[in-house]
Enzyme design. Structure first.
Site, PDB file in Angstrom:
ATOM      1  N   SER A  36     -11.031  39.371  33.052  1.00  0.00           N
ATOM      2  CA  SER A  36     -10.058  40.120  32.241  1.00  0.00           C
ATOM      3  C   SER A  36      -8.717  40.224  32.951  1.00  0.00           C
ATOM      4  CB  SER A  36     -10.605  41.521  31.978  1.00  0.00           C
ATOM      5  OG  SER A  36      -9.566  42.373  31.542  1.00  0.00           O
ATOM      6  N   TYR A  74      -3.118  38.794  29.403  1.00  0.00           N
ATOM      7  CA  TYR A  74      -2.399  39.631  28.438  1.00  0.00           C
ATOM      8  C   TYR A  74      -0.930  39.271  28.588  1.00  0.00           C
ATOM      9  CZ  TYR A  74      -6.349  42.593  27.159  1.00  0.00           C
ATOM     10  OH  TYR A  74      -7.530  43.070  26.646  1.00  0.00           O
ATOM     11  N   THR A 118      -5.315  36.447  25.071  1.00  0.00           N
ATOM     12  CA  THR A 118      -5.872  37.370  24.069  1.00  0.00           C
ATOM     13  C   THR A 118      -4.750  37.894  23.189  1.00  0.00           C
ATOM     14  OG1 THR A 118      -7.753  37.968  25.423  1.00  0.00           O
ATOM     15  CG2 THR A 118      -7.051  39.605  23.800  1.00  0.00           C
ATOM     16  N   LYS A 147      -7.596  33.488  22.186  1.00  0.00           N
ATOM     17  CA  LYS A 147      -8.728  34.352  21.826  1.00  0.00           C
ATOM     18  C   LYS A 147      -8.275  35.345  20.770  1.00  0.00           C
ATOM     19  CE  LYS A 147     -12.053  37.600  23.957  1.00  0.00           C
ATOM     20  NZ  LYS A 147     -11.653  38.995  23.824  1.00  0.00           N
ATOM     21  N   ASP A 179     -17.187  34.918  20.046  1.00  0.00           N
ATOM     22  CA  ASP A 179     -17.832  36.148  20.534  1.00  0.00           C
ATOM     23  C   ASP A 179     -17.766  37.246  19.497  1.00  0.00           C
ATOM     24  OD1 ASP A 179     -15.626  37.979  20.806  1.00  0.00           O
ATOM     25  OD2 ASP A 179     -15.242  37.330  22.858  1.00  0.00           O
TER      26      ASP A 179
END
Ligand SMILES: Cc1cc2nc3c(=O)[nH]c(=O)nc-3n(C[C@H](O)[C@H](O)[C@H](O)COP(=O)(O)O)c2cc1C
Length: 393
Positions: A132, A156, A182, A264, A319
């Site tokens: 992450s 991010y 993301t 994502k 996911d």
């Protein structure tokens, strides 16, 4: 792929049943629900709520699970499945199975060993970890803790482009082999349980480790994060994500790196097509485990259309709601190349640190291997929509 494939099903089942003969029971619950309950018993309530919870009423979390129930498997028999092989190649790397560990931030809230423990467990099983962008340990320290792990970095996108590119460059230098951007967390979802608890780990200084170590981020501060943690945390809240991001902005990252870039949070087929047109190397169909929009389409419902739209040009990963081997089988049969396991490994980490993550992932692989063979397939590449029927109910 010259070596013999691992039979997770046989080895794992034999190990557990043999221990049962000696009166032993698995240390980590086998059922995902029992596993979650174990973690719940161990964690402070606000931490459990943060991991388990979602946006609003939690409708999207439920929808993710219900979508799996709507597909039923129609197995084939007499297919010679004694020798099964879960391995698959993705971006030039051979993975043990079409399974990765999803990026989950701030893991030190559930266990002090946090992301390094997850990375070591993943490495032991040949399963990649997607670290992450809000990890509790910096990306370099995770790389050091598990140099042999296949590691991807989840980015991010900051409104400060230099910071965004710096994080990506550091990840590349530290041996991360893909960048996952993301796109559904530009704004924090309206999470009723977290709001009620007044609990957000990143505002308590957890999850900023990679930023706090970044030269661009540090240049934005009057005093270093070591000297003034509160100011660093406030700065992180300002620069961690950019709600103004648009398609053209991706070009800067595309120019900087030769690593595969995956987007994502794709749920609309037109966004998937745009990703391909913009030179992205893959998409991840995901609704962030129901944490961002209450009432969002279930990820699995979005998958077939996206697979059709992408038409094999780049890998489509999936996911949100994967709990058991049969869930992975359904997503793979609907055209995903690989799935990302999310909350279950966090519950394993909460229950028993690195060993807990290893057990959870190993059980998941064994379940996947067993179900694959019982479906009449020896490899995941054989899975296709013909294996599934829509449940009429
Ligand atoms: C506690 C928690 C933190 C998460 N943090 C991140 C993150 O930092 N970056 C990201 O891209 N996704 C994050 N996710 C979403 C996961 O990557 C993944 O999409 C989601 O967990 C899938 O849903 P599932 O766990 O219900 O299967 C997070 C999910 C949870 C539960």
């Amino acid at each position: 792929m010259e070596s013999d494939p691992v039979s997770y099903s046989t080895q794992r089942g034999f190990q557990i049943y043999s221990a049962g003969l000696r009166g032993e029971r698995p240390a980590i619950p086998i059922s995902p629900d029992a596993l979650e309950q174990r973690a719940r018993d161990l964690l402070p309530p606000e931490v459990y709520d943060f991991v388990a919870g979602g946006a609003g009423s939690g409708e999207t979390i439920q929808a993710n699970r219900e979508a799996f129930r709507r597909w039923r498997i129609v197995p084939r028999v007499l297919c010679r499945v004694a020798r099964r092989d879960l391995r698959m190649a993705l971006f030039g790397t051979t993975l043990s199975a079409p399974v990765l560990l999803a990026p989950i931030g701030t893991l030190s809230i559930v266990h002090p060993d946090a992301e390094p423990a997850v990375a070591r467990a993943a490495a032991a099983l040949g399963v990649p970890i997607v670290l992450s962008g809000l990890s509790s340990v910096s990306l370099e320290e995770v790389a050091q803790a598990a140099p042999e792990a296949t590691r991807w970095f989840q980015l991010y996108w900051s409104p400060n482009l230099d910071l965004t590119l710096s994080l990506a460059a550091r990840a590349e230098k530290a041996g991360y082999s893909a960048i996952v951007v993301t796109l559904d967390a530009m704004l924090m979802g309206w999470r009723e349980r977290d709001l009620q608890n007044g609990y957000l780990p990143s505002l308590r200084g957890v999850g900023g480790a990679s930023h706090f170590a970044d030269p661009v981020f540090r240049s934005l501060l009057a005093r270093s994060p070591e000297e003034d943690r509160d100011a660093a945390v406030r700065q992180l809240a300002k620069v961690f994500s950019n709600p103004d991001l648009c398609w053209d902005d991706l070009e800067a990252l595309r120019r900087q790196t030769r690593l595969p870039i995956l987007l994502k949070s794709i749920l609309h087929p037109e966004d998937a097509v745009r990703a391909v047109e913009r030179g992205m190397d893959g998409v991840i169909v995901s609704n962030h485990g129901g944490r961002q929009i209450d009432g969002s389409i279930a990820s699995l419902e979005a998958l077939p259309e996206i697979v059709r739209a992408v038409d094999g040009r780049v890998p489509v990963l999936f996911d949100s709601g994967i709990r058991r081997g049969s869930d992975a089988i359904k997503a793979l049969a609907l055209g995903a190349q690989a799935v990302l396991l999310g909350r279950p490994y966090v519950w394993g980490l909460a229950a028993a640190g690195e060993a807990g993550v290893r057990e959870v992932v190993l059980n998941f692989l064994a379940d996947l291997d067993t179900t694959l063979g019982l479906c009449g397939c020896a490899t995941c590449a054989e899975l296709n929509p013909e294996l599934l029927r829509r449940d009429p109910k």
